[in-house]
Design a protein around this motif. Sequence first.
Motif, mmCIF file in Angstrom:
data_model
loop_
_atom_site.group_PDB
_atom_site.id
_atom_site.type_symbol
_atom_site.label_atom_id
_atom_site.label_comp_id
_atom_site.label_asym_id
_atom_site.label_seq_id
_atom_site.Cartn_x
_atom_site.Cartn_y
_atom_site.Cartn_z
ATOM 1 N N GLY A 176 0.818 -1.192 0.162
ATOM 2 C CA GLY A 176 -0.183 0.000 0.287
ATOM 3 C C GLY A 176 0.850 1.448 0.019
ATOM 4 O O GLY A 176 1.851 1.480 0.547
ATOM 5 N N VAL A 177 0.533 2.055 -0.777
ATOM 6 C CA VAL A 177 0.860 3.920 -0.608
ATOM 7 C C VAL A 177 0.142 4.419 -0.735
ATOM 8 O O VAL A 177 -0.887 4.443 -1.437
ATOM 9 C CB VAL A 177 1.503 3.195 -2.161
ATOM 10 C CG1 VAL A 177 2.048 5.233 -1.938
ATOM 11 C CG2 VAL A 177 3.236 2.884 -2.239
ATOM 12 N N LEU A 178 0.583 5.374 0.253
ATOM 13 C CA LEU A 178 -0.436 6.645 0.263
ATOM 14 C C LEU A 178 0.246 7.918 0.312
ATOM 15 O O LEU A 178 1.171 8.114 1.383
ATOM 16 C CB LEU A 178 -0.782 6.967 1.862
ATOM 17 C CG LEU A 178 -1.948 7.802 2.214
ATOM 18 C CD1 LEU A 178 -3.203 8.708 1.721
ATOM 19 C CD2 LEU A 178 -1.603 8.474 3.748
ATOM 20 N N ILE A 220 0.407 11.870 9.604
ATOM 21 C CA ILE A 220 1.026 10.963 9.002
ATOM 22 C C ILE A 220 1.132 9.621 9.795
ATOM 23 O O ILE A 220 1.100 8.811 9.804
ATOM 24 C CB ILE A 220 2.329 11.536 9.838
ATOM 25 C CG1 ILE A 220 2.495 12.474 8.416
ATOM 26 C CG2 ILE A 220 3.357 10.193 9.514
ATOM 27 C CD1 ILE A 220 4.436 13.689 8.913
ATOM 28 N N LEU A 221 0.711 9.788 11.536
ATOM 29 C CA LEU A 221 0.136 8.427 12.149
ATOM 30 C C LEU A 221 -0.616 7.270 11.783
ATOM 31 O O LEU A 221 -0.466 6.563 11.681
ATOM 32 C CB LEU A 221 0.215 8.847 13.440
ATOM 33 C CG LEU A 221 1.273 9.721 14.360
ATOM 34 C CD1 LEU A 221 1.183 9.886 16.055
ATOM 35 C CD2 LEU A 221 2.987 8.648 13.897
ATOM 36 N N LEU A 222 -1.331 8.099 11.545
ATOM 37 C CA LEU A 222 -2.627 7.892 11.278
ATOM 38 C C LEU A 222 -2.707 6.992 9.260
ATOM 39 O O LEU A 222 -3.036 5.975 9.097
ATOM 40 C CB LEU A 222 -3.807 8.986 10.855
ATOM 41 C CG LEU A 222 -5.752 7.764 10.388
ATOM 42 C CD1 LEU A 222 -6.342 6.598 11.171
ATOM 43 C CD2 LEU A 222 -6.821 9.773 9.472
ATOM 44 N N GLY A 223 -1.622 7.489 8.773
ATOM 45 C CA GLY A 223 -1.750 7.082 7.564
ATOM 46 C C GLY A 223 -0.571 6.015 7.488
ATOM 47 O O GLY A 223 -0.884 4.575 6.998
ATOM 48 N N THR A 252 -3.704 5.277 -2.538
ATOM 49 C CA THR A 252 -4.684 5.905 -2.069
ATOM 50 C C THR A 252 -3.959 7.481 -2.304
ATOM 51 O O THR A 252 -3.019 7.541 -1.765
ATOM 52 C CB THR A 252 -4.732 5.325 -0.020
ATOM 53 O OG1 THR A 252 -5.316 3.893 -0.583
ATOM 54 C CG2 THR A 252 -5.787 6.370 0.432
ATOM 55 N N TYR A 253 -5.114 7.859 -2.977
ATOM 56 C CA TYR A 253 -4.574 9.601 -3.233
ATOM 57 C C TYR A 253 -5.565 10.292 -1.820
ATOM 58 O O TYR A 253 -6.685 10.956 -2.319
ATOM 59 C CB TYR A 253 -4.408 9.753 -4.359
ATOM 60 C CG TYR A 253 -3.675 10.927 -4.219
ATOM 61 C CD1 TYR A 253 -2.893 12.025 -4.123
ATOM 62 C CD2 TYR A 253 -4.866 11.750 -6.257
ATOM 63 C CE1 TYR A 253 -2.796 12.718 -4.773
ATOM 64 C CE2 TYR A 253 -4.615 13.236 -6.851
ATOM 65 C CZ TYR A 253 -3.636 13.592 -5.898
ATOM 66 O OH TYR A 253 -2.787 14.527 -6.374
#
Length: 252
Positions: free
Chosen positions: A103-105, A228-231, A242-243
């Motif tokens: 996964g990449v946000l 950032i932590l949520l991500g 995820t964008y």
Amino acid sequence: MTDTQLRVAVLGAKGRIGSEAAKAVEAAEDMDLVAALDRDDDIAELTKAGAQVAVDLTHPDAVMGNLEFCVGNGIHAVVGTTGWTDERFAQLRGWLDKSPQTGVLVAPNFSIGAVLTMLWSKQAARYFESAEVIERHHPNKADAPSGTATRTAQLIAEGRNAAGLGAQPDATSTALDGARGAVVDGVPVHAVRLRGALAHQEVFFGGTGETLTIRHDSLHHSSFMQGILLGARRVVSTPGLTYGLEHFLDLG
Ligand SMILES: NC(=O)C1=CN([C@@H]2O[C@H](COP(=O)(O)OP(=O)(O)OC[C@H]3O[C@@H](n4cnc5c(N)ncnc54)[C@H](O)[C@@H]3O)[C@@H](O)[C@H]2O)C=CC1
Ligand SMILES: O=C(O)C1=N[C@H](C(=O)O)C[C@H](O)C1
């Protein structure tokens, strides 16, 4: 430290935001900071450290190389670094296709106020003839306009297109270069670089007899840390691209 701790690395760990992000990860009870790398470090340290997630807060020139390594090694990524283009997204999708569990946000902005500004701007856009964006940042910023302003303009354009609005009214026939800003998908975007500023944005809408201004100010780097932590927590169970942080927020 327990087996359930999320093993997080920070890239750009000596930078303005990366250094704060490293501290926030260290302070998070459910995370371990397993690597804090900057420009001269070997990115292979990520695999040696067993990183599950890498947070990239580096530079537009560095982010794609970092992501190629992360995705190629099955390391999830949370990306705040700017400089995204359609070509870059296509390249990233290609890497993710070969590593479908990763996964990449990519988040243009990690602060809740900026995320809401972007979403509300898209909503408002359909009702107003005119829309312009002014962003204001510290003068050490590498890119202009900001990633947030660019994304805001794209979302405004989506809102306008959905409502069938055409080009904006503008009778300007003589202008100094740059006076009307950069045009992103038909929306003028103006970038101010100012000592003392951190990260600020105003979105102006104009219609018959009224204007609407949506303004957001990040007053401290701490505004980005919860996002950032949520991500990092969410990206490990969200394969693919995820964008935008809004996809990880329960916005009702
Ligand atoms: N999405 C968001 O909410 C936010 C995004 N940003 C973005 O994050 C990026 C960094 O911003 P700042 O911290 O202000 O910049 P900065 O210049 O203070 O820090 C960047 C750091 O990355 C390091 N670096 C460069 N190449 C590297 C590489 N290949 N590997 C590891 N480290 C490398 C630099 O040496 C520097 O220490 C920018 O693109 C900025 O726009 C910044 C704040 C919030
Ligand atoms: O460079 C910054 O500082 C910031 N960069 C991001 C952007 O370009 O939008 C997010 C925030 O504005 C801070």
